[in-house]
Design an enzyme around this catalytic site. Structure first.
Site, PDB file in Angstrom:
ATOM      1  N   ASP A 231       0.844  -1.192   0.000  1.00 15.92           N
ATOM      2  CA  ASP A 231       0.000   0.000   0.000  1.00 15.92           C
ATOM      3  C   ASP A 231       0.881   1.244   0.000  1.00 15.92           C
ATOM      4  OD1 ASP A 231      -2.344  -1.375  -0.029  1.00 15.92           O
ATOM      5  OD2 ASP A 231      -2.565  -1.395   2.151  1.00 15.92           O
ATOM      6  N   TYR A 297       4.863  -9.220   7.374  1.00 14.42           N
ATOM      7  CA  TYR A 297       4.609  -7.805   7.661  1.00 14.42           C
ATOM      8  C   TYR A 297       4.930  -7.509   9.116  1.00 14.42           C
ATOM      9  CZ  TYR A 297       1.609  -8.353   3.552  1.00 14.42           C
ATOM     10  OH  TYR A 297       1.116  -8.639   2.310  1.00 14.42           O
ATOM     11  N   TYR A 369      -5.166  -9.777   3.164  1.00 11.29           N
ATOM     12  CA  TYR A 369      -5.267  -8.347   3.488  1.00 11.29           C
ATOM     13  C   TYR A 369      -5.042  -8.175   4.984  1.00 11.29           C
ATOM     14  CZ  TYR A 369      -7.318  -7.557  -1.141  1.00 11.29           C
ATOM     15  OH  TYR A 369      -7.547  -7.470  -2.492  1.00 11.29           O
TER      16      TYR A 369
END
Ligand SMILES: [Zn+2]
Ligand SMILES: [Zn+2]
Length: 410
Positions: A231, A297, A369
């Protein structure tokens, strides 16, 4: 009809050069040029009839004596490719329709089975002449440059094949998109909203890497193909994201990639960096774009009301290894199909607390996501951290630390 009877019929169409005559039998026998074939057939024809020999004179009704101009076409190619670095080339020919129709008419009138097309002979003959002039080689599959002979306009168009470079990039600053975005208001034309740049954002990873690359190779532009994307507000750190840079129309091809790496890293000023640069090929673009490796992440999350004891720890344990059902998130629903996907949370760990917020590391299957895994996206993602805690939770910052599945230096 015998071969020599066919020749008699062909000569009745009009004056024809040895190239065009021989090319009608271009796929018979080997080790001959079409010119030699044509000359031999003409000689044999008159010997057979025992008549005075009549060679080609005037102008060939098919090609207009195009092949006499082969040396000149070769020189045009050399001039048109001046200033371009290349070691292999390919010649292409754009044939005026009338020329192609003329020879095709003879093929079909006489049912000729072994004819070769004018454009292949022209490509080959000019190719040989360019090779002799330049010492460079023709390459049919991966030429550095393609020179198109436009017969009608007597010009040569040059297409330079792109270069491909593999590497990994890191992005240290939030707010930089991966690729260039046209301004939403003017769609790239330039307006007040975008300060007449035509862009939504001043810079992108693509441009920060692409600008030095474009200058280095004296190219037209450079296009980034990433193994997935982060993103705009996520950093990309850790081992970096694999990418292939397509360098469009480069005038230079030979390069020391380690000095290119140093140049990019100094020009991108610590906002973006690259590593592990190596040469790549077009095939790898598809591999990179269809990449399905897992991603890791590091996220900083905020939970609305205070957490007691090991409340967070047990919620995390409940998500580990779980298959999550995710309906396309609201924030991307305008550009992605609305579907429910199943993605696995391969690992999730608590790293530490930072001023009342919690730092976690999540490893997910490609396509998971992360923001929605935490927030639940109003029930569109299940289970979610917020759902298990029974409290609203959200991601404050997100960094990609690892994109797995690629071996550098392949
Ligand atoms: Zn001809
Ligand atoms: Zn605009």
């Amino acid at each position: 009809m015998s071969l020599l009877e066919e020749i008699g019929r062909i000569l009745e169409y009009g004056d024809i050069c040895d190239h065009c005559l021989g090319r009608l039998y271009g796929r018979r026998s080997f080790g001959l040029t079409n010119e030699a074939r044509g000359s031999a057939l003409r000689v044999a024809y008159f010997l057979d009839l025992n008549q005075p020999f009549q060679g080609h004179k005037g102008s060939c009704w098919i090609c207009g004596d195009l092949f006499a101009g082969v040396p000149e076409w070769a020189e045009r190619v050399v001039r048109a490719t001046g200033g371009i670095e290349y070691s292999t080339f390919l010649i292409g020919t754009r044939v005026p329709p009338l020329m192609a129709e003329s020879e095709e008419m003879v093929w079909s009138d006489l049912c000729l089975q072994d004819a070769e097309a004018l454009k292949s002979e022209m490509n080959r003959e000019v190719g040989k002449a360019v090779s002799d002039l330049t010492g460079r080689e023709a390459d049919l599959s991966h030429p550095d440059v393609v020179a198109i002979l436009d017969l009608q306009h007597a010009v040569v168009e040059v297409q330079i094949s792109p270069l491909f470079i593999y590497g990994r990039y890191k992005k240290f600053e939030r707010g930089i998109p991966q690729t260039h975005w046209d301004c939403r208001v003017c769609r790239g034309a330039g307006c007040e909203r975008c300060n007449f740049t035509g862009k939504m954002y001043q810079d992108s990873v693509e441009e920060l890497i692409g600008r030095p690359v474009t200058g280095f190779f004296e190219a037209e532009t450079a296009v980034l193909h990433g193994a997935g994307r982060e993103d705009i507000d996520a950093r990309m750190v850790g081992t970096g994201r694999p990418f292939v840079m397509e360098v469009v129309s480069p005038k230079k091809r030979s390069a020391d990639l380690s000095s290119l790496e140093a140049l990019i890293n100094s020009e991108a000023e610590g906002r973006v960096s690259v590593s592990s640069l190596r040469w790549s090929r077009r095939d790898e673009v598809e591999i990179i774009k269809s990449h399905k490796g897992y991603k890791k992440y590091r996220i900083l999350i905020e939970v609305e009301s205070p957490l007691s004891g090991n409340e967070l720890q047990s919620a995390i344990e409940a998500l580990k290894g779980v298959k999550v059902e995710q309906r396309t998130p609201q924030r991307v629903a305008h550009r992605r199909a609305d579907l429910v996907r199943e993605r696995k949370v391969l690992d999730i760990e608590f790293i530490g607390e930072e001023q009342g917020r919690y730092l976690l590391e999540v490893t997910g299957e490609a396509g998971l996501y992360i923001k929605e895994l935490v927030s639940g996206d109003n029930g569109r993602t299940r289970p979610s951290l917020a759902e298990i805690l029974g409290k609203p939770a959200q991601v404050c910052t997100l960094d990609v630390v690892q994109v797995e599945g690629f071996t550098d230096g392949e």
